[in-house]
Scaffold this motif. Structure first.
Motif, PDB file in Angstrom:
ATOM      1  N   GLY A  53       3.142   5.798  -3.163  1.00  0.00           N
ATOM      2  CA  GLY A  53       4.360   6.576  -3.325  1.00  0.00           C
ATOM      3  C   GLY A  53       5.009   6.977  -2.018  1.00  0.00           C
ATOM      4  N   LYS A  54       4.755   6.236  -0.957  1.00  0.00           N
ATOM      5  CA  LYS A  54       5.330   6.528   0.355  1.00  0.00           C
ATOM      6  C   LYS A  54       6.480   5.563   0.641  1.00  0.00           C
ATOM      7  CE  LYS A  54       0.898   7.996   2.266  1.00  0.00           C
ATOM      8  NZ  LYS A  54      -0.087   7.765   3.326  1.00  0.00           N
ATOM      9  N   LYS A  55       7.330   5.936   1.582  1.00  0.00           N
ATOM     10  CA  LYS A  55       8.408   5.048   2.015  1.00  0.00           C
ATOM     11  C   LYS A  55       7.787   3.936   2.852  1.00  0.00           C
ATOM     12  CE  LYS A  55      12.123   8.400   2.014  1.00  0.00           C
ATOM     13  NZ  LYS A  55      13.175   9.058   2.805  1.00  0.00           N
ATOM     14  N   SER A  56       8.021   2.704   2.454  1.00  0.00           N
ATOM     15  CA  SER A  56       7.346   1.587   3.113  1.00  0.00           C
ATOM     16  C   SER A  56       7.743   1.423   4.579  1.00  0.00           C
ATOM     17  CB  SER A  56       7.561   0.283   2.345  1.00  0.00           C
ATOM     18  OG  SER A  56       8.933  -0.021   2.247  1.00  0.00           O
ATOM     19  N   THR A  57       9.030   1.602   4.908  1.00  0.00           N
ATOM     20  CA  THR A  57       9.438   1.416   6.310  1.00  0.00           C
ATOM     21  C   THR A  57       8.775   2.443   7.211  1.00  0.00           C
ATOM     22  OG1 THR A  57      11.447   2.706   5.923  1.00  0.00           O
ATOM     23  CG2 THR A  57      11.665   0.320   5.821  1.00  0.00           C
ATOM     24  N   GLU A  58       8.681   3.695   6.725  1.00  0.00           N
ATOM     25  CA  GLU A  58       8.035   4.738   7.523  1.00  0.00           C
ATOM     26  C   GLU A  58       6.538   4.481   7.662  1.00  0.00           C
ATOM     27  OE1 GLU A  58       8.990   8.527   5.787  1.00  0.00           O
ATOM     28  OE2 GLU A  58      11.138   8.257   6.147  1.00  0.00           O
ATOM     29  N   ALA A  72       0.834  -1.208   0.000  1.00  0.00           N
ATOM     30  CA  ALA A  72       0.000   0.000   0.000  1.00  0.00           C
ATOM     31  C   ALA A  72       0.867   1.256   0.000  1.00  0.00           C
ATOM     32  CB  ALA A  72      -0.936   0.001   1.208  1.00  0.00           C
ATOM     33  N   ALA A  73       1.974   1.219   0.732  1.00  0.00           N
ATOM     34  CA  ALA A  73       2.878   2.366   0.772  1.00  0.00           C
ATOM     35  C   ALA A  73       3.493   2.616  -0.598  1.00  0.00           C
ATOM     36  CB  ALA A  73       3.972   2.139   1.813  1.00  0.00           C
ATOM     37  N   LYS A  74       3.968   1.560  -1.222  1.00  0.00           N
ATOM     38  CA  LYS A  74       4.586   1.700  -2.546  1.00  0.00           C
ATOM     39  C   LYS A  74       3.567   2.218  -3.558  1.00  0.00           C
ATOM     40  CE  LYS A  74       8.212  -1.664  -1.806  1.00  0.00           C
ATOM     41  NZ  LYS A  74       8.746  -2.977  -2.105  1.00  0.00           N
ATOM     42  N   LYS A  75       2.353   1.717  -3.472  1.00  0.00           N
ATOM     43  CA  LYS A  75       1.289   2.142  -4.385  1.00  0.00           C
ATOM     44  C   LYS A  75       0.978   3.628  -4.202  1.00  0.00           C
ATOM     45  CE  LYS A  75      -3.006   0.167  -6.052  1.00  0.00           C
ATOM     46  NZ  LYS A  75      -4.064  -0.813  -5.754  1.00  0.00           N
TER      47      LYS A  75
END
Length: 184
Positions: free
Chosen positions: A40-45, A35-38
């Motif tokens: 456009g967010k940093k996944s770890t954060e 969901a983060a990648k979709k």
């Protein structure tokens, strides 16, 4: 219609913590990463933010629940997540996960203290949880330990000493093989 969507990621995380369900936790973290990648967010954060904001109605975070239920495998996965807040206090008692872990050990039969309970405290200390934090009653985790459990008391004392010693250590940029002098 929210009913058709099922449980939220936060609800799934809390359920995984209560039941020591590593597959549910891993699947939820994987879904959050996607969901983060979709978005456009940093996944770890994004994963850390979701974990840090996953609370039940009483203000217990995911680490609180995992520690309170003795969910060692789930704790192991959670503590590997970058950005996870490890010394968060709950809303009711101002307990940390370490306070909850001690309460969990106290709830066990004495024969299970070493094999079942102490690994929960050990993993939290190894992750850097601070055993010096006091709760609402002004008690540190060590002050909650069953007086008969001298081994757990010793583990927590060592954890306190390690943190206090770590505060006093100054890191040398040269490392163990670097020169002790400024002139080379």
């Amino acid at each position: 219609m929210a009913d058709d969507e099922g449980a939220s990621p936060r609800e799934l995380i809390l359920e995984a913590c209560r039941r020591n369900n590593i597959s549910l936790l891993e699947d939820t973290i994987e879904d959050l990463t996607k969901a983060a990648k979709k978005a456009g967010k940093k996944s770890t954060e994004y994963v850390a933010e979701t974990l840090n904001h996953a609370h039940d109605g009483l203000g217990n975070g995911c680490l609180h629940l995992a520690a309170a239920y003795g969910s060692y495998e789930v704790l192991d996965i959670l503590l590997d997540q970058e950005g996870l807040e490890i010394d968060e206090v709950d809303r009711m008692e101002r307990d940390t996960a370490l306070h909850r872990a001690v309460r969990y050990v106290n709830s066990l039969d004495k024969s299970e203290w070493e094999s079942v309970g102490q690994p929960i405290v050990d993993i939290l200390l190894d992750a850097g949880c601070d055993p010096r934090i006091r709760n609402k009653a002004k008690l540190k985790p060590i002050e909650l330990v069953d007086p008969r459990n001298t081994e757990l008391r010793s583990i927590l004392q060592k954890g306190e000493y390690a943190i206090m010693a770590g505060d006093d250590i100054v890191q040398d940029d040269d490392g163990p093989t670097g020169s002790g002098s400024d002139s080379e």
